[in-house]
Design a protein around this motif. Structure first.
Motif, short mmCIF file in Angstrom:
data_model
loop_
_atom_site.label_atom_id
_atom_site.label_comp_id
_atom_site.label_asym_id
_atom_site.label_seq_id
_atom_site.Cartn_x
_atom_site.Cartn_y
_atom_site.Cartn_z
N PHE A 1 -10.60 0.53 5.41
CA PHE A 1 -10.96 -0.53 4.47
C PHE A 1 -12.39 -0.28 4.00
O PHE A 1 -13.25 0.13 4.78
N VAL A 2 -12.63 -0.53 2.72
CA VAL A 2 -13.97 -0.37 2.18
C VAL A 2 -14.37 -1.63 1.44
O VAL A 2 -13.52 -2.34 0.88
N ALA B 1 -12.16 3.12 -8.91
CA ALA B 1 -13.22 2.29 -9.49
C ALA B 1 -14.58 2.66 -8.92
O ALA B 1 -15.61 2.61 -9.62
N ILE B 2 -14.61 3.06 -7.64
CA ILE B 2 -15.88 3.49 -7.04
C ILE B 2 -16.33 4.81 -7.64
O ILE B 2 -17.49 4.99 -8.01
N PHE C 1 -8.11 -1.56 0.92
CA PHE C 1 -7.83 -0.16 1.21
C PHE C 1 -8.67 0.75 0.31
O PHE C 1 -8.82 0.50 -0.89
N ASP C 2 -9.19 1.82 0.90
CA ASP C 2 -9.95 2.80 0.15
C ASP C 2 -9.14 3.32 -1.04
O ASP C 2 -9.67 3.51 -2.15
N GLU C 3 -7.83 3.54 -0.83
CA GLU C 3 -6.99 4.08 -1.89
C GLU C 3 -6.96 3.17 -3.11
O GLU C 3 -6.88 3.65 -4.25
N ILE D 1 0.84 -1.20 0.00
CA ILE D 1 0.00 0.00 0.00
C ILE D 1 0.87 1.25 0.00
O ILE D 1 0.59 2.23 -0.68
N ALA D 2 1.98 1.22 0.75
CA ALA D 2 2.87 2.37 0.79
C ALA D 2 3.61 2.54 -0.52
O ALA D 2 3.80 3.66 -1.01
N ALA D 3 4.05 1.42 -1.12
CA ALA D 3 4.77 1.49 -2.39
C ALA D 3 3.89 2.05 -3.49
O ALA D 3 4.37 2.79 -4.36
N ARG D 4 2.60 1.74 -3.45
CA ARG D 4 1.71 2.18 -4.52
C ARG D 4 1.14 3.58 -4.29
O ARG D 4 1.05 4.38 -5.23
N GLU D 5 0.74 3.87 -3.06
CA GLU D 5 -0.06 5.06 -2.82
C GLU D 5 0.63 6.17 -2.04
O GLU D 5 0.20 7.32 -2.11
N ILE D 6 1.67 5.86 -1.28
CA ILE D 6 2.26 6.86 -0.40
C ILE D 6 3.62 7.34 -0.90
O ILE D 6 3.89 8.54 -0.94
N LEU D 7 4.48 6.42 -1.31
CA LEU D 7 5.85 6.78 -1.61
C LEU D 7 6.09 7.49 -2.94
O LEU D 7 7.00 8.32 -3.02
#
Length: 305
Positions: free
Chosen positions: A167-168, A252-253, A245-247, A103-109
């Motif tokens: 989480f969603v 897609a939502i 994760f919501d991110e 999640i960090a590699a994709r969305e945060i970093l």
């Protein structure tokens, strides 16, 4: 006896720390075969076996353990001495090795690292991504990113990324039209749930919370995967309900490919932390990154001791 090459000794320390050739190779950015050849050469020069190798593990022999106990601190002192030179530079140089969850590699970093490297062109950032909690020091990393409940008590932790995440649950309109929309998490046992398996092999449990009521569900459906893109694609295709994760799911939502379900039960939790050992002399690249994060979020570090 021919004096061993310094690079072969470093290879031995790396393999011993990682307890394996492949892990050490990925950390050092070399091939496992080159490390194996370095150990073979070192053992031949010293005339003693240093590592016991099996198909499942690599462990030091008694001689290897004694050599490692002397070499590891020595190489640490060399690294510290060389890093002290960074104090005389306008910007530190060297390699910053981070171990982070997906999640960090994709969305945060991505955004953080690009800005950090632009400010510190002499630094190289080497990122290893996995969702299994590891001993970052033994694996050769300078720091890691993890969530609060997974932090070791003797580490220093600095908030990084969003301070609240959640989480969603969602499903494709076609799935909900066919199978109906669950109104309570307990109804998920009658639905197709797309499961996520961690790198450790453990299947993620879905946990929902509303007030004091907590419901945990074991995902049971047509797909179990460890790659979020595959899971999300299956959900969009109408194969089942996804919980992540919501991110990961928000695009897609927002586009209508997925429809939120059980919104009143979504679970929020505190965001991740950058964590690292409490050391008096931090490597220059790590010190620069910690300062960069603190300046960005304006927060104080949290001592987990």
């Amino acid at each position: 006896m021919q004096e061993p090459d310094l690079s072969d000794l470093k290879a031995f320390v790396a393999v011993t720390q990682a307890r394996g050739f492949r892990h050490a190779a990925s950390t050092r950015g070399v091939s496992a075969s080159s490390l194996s050849e370095a150990i073979r050469r070192l053992e031949q020069q010293l005339g003693v076996r240093l590592l016991n190798r099996t198909t499942r593990s690599v462990t030091p022999t008694e001689a290897g353990q004694r050599l490692y106990e002397r070499l590891a601190p020595a190489f640490g002192e060399i690294a510290t001495a060389l890093d002290a030179v960074n104090l005389f530079r306008e910007s530190p140089t060297g390699t910053l090795r981070l171990n982070v969850p997906s999640i960090a590699a994709r969305e945060i970093l991505p955004a953080l690292i690009s800005r950090f490297l632009a400010a510190h062109p002499g630094i190289t950032v080497d990122i290893g991504s996995n969702d299994t909690f590891i001993d970052i020091l033994a694996a050769g990393f300078d720091a890691g990113i993890r969530y609060d409940e997974r932090l070791e008590r003797d580490m220093i932790a600095v908030p990084i990324g969003p301070r609240v995440q959640r989480f969603v649950a969602a499903a494709a309109p076609s799935y909900l039209a066919t199978r109906g929309t669950p109104r309570h998490p307990s109804e998920l046992v009658n639905h197709a749930c797309i499961g996520h398996r961690f790198d450790s092999g453990v299947l993620a449990t879905w946990e929902f919370r509303r007030g004091a009521e907590v419901v945990r569900i074991e995902a049971n459906g047509p797909l179990i995967a460890s790659v979020i893109e595959l899971e999300r694609g299956a959900a969009i295709a109408g194969l089942g309900i996804i919980y992540s994760f919501d991110e990961f799911l928000r695009p897609a939502i927002d586009s209508g490919q997925l429809v939120p379900v059980l919104e009143a039960w979504w679970q929020s939790f505190s965001g991740p932390f950058l964590y690292y050992p409490s050391r008096t002399h931090m490597p220059g690249p790590l010190r620069a990154f910690v300062d960069f994060i603190l300046e960005k979020n304006g927060s104080e570090s949290k001592d987990t001791a």
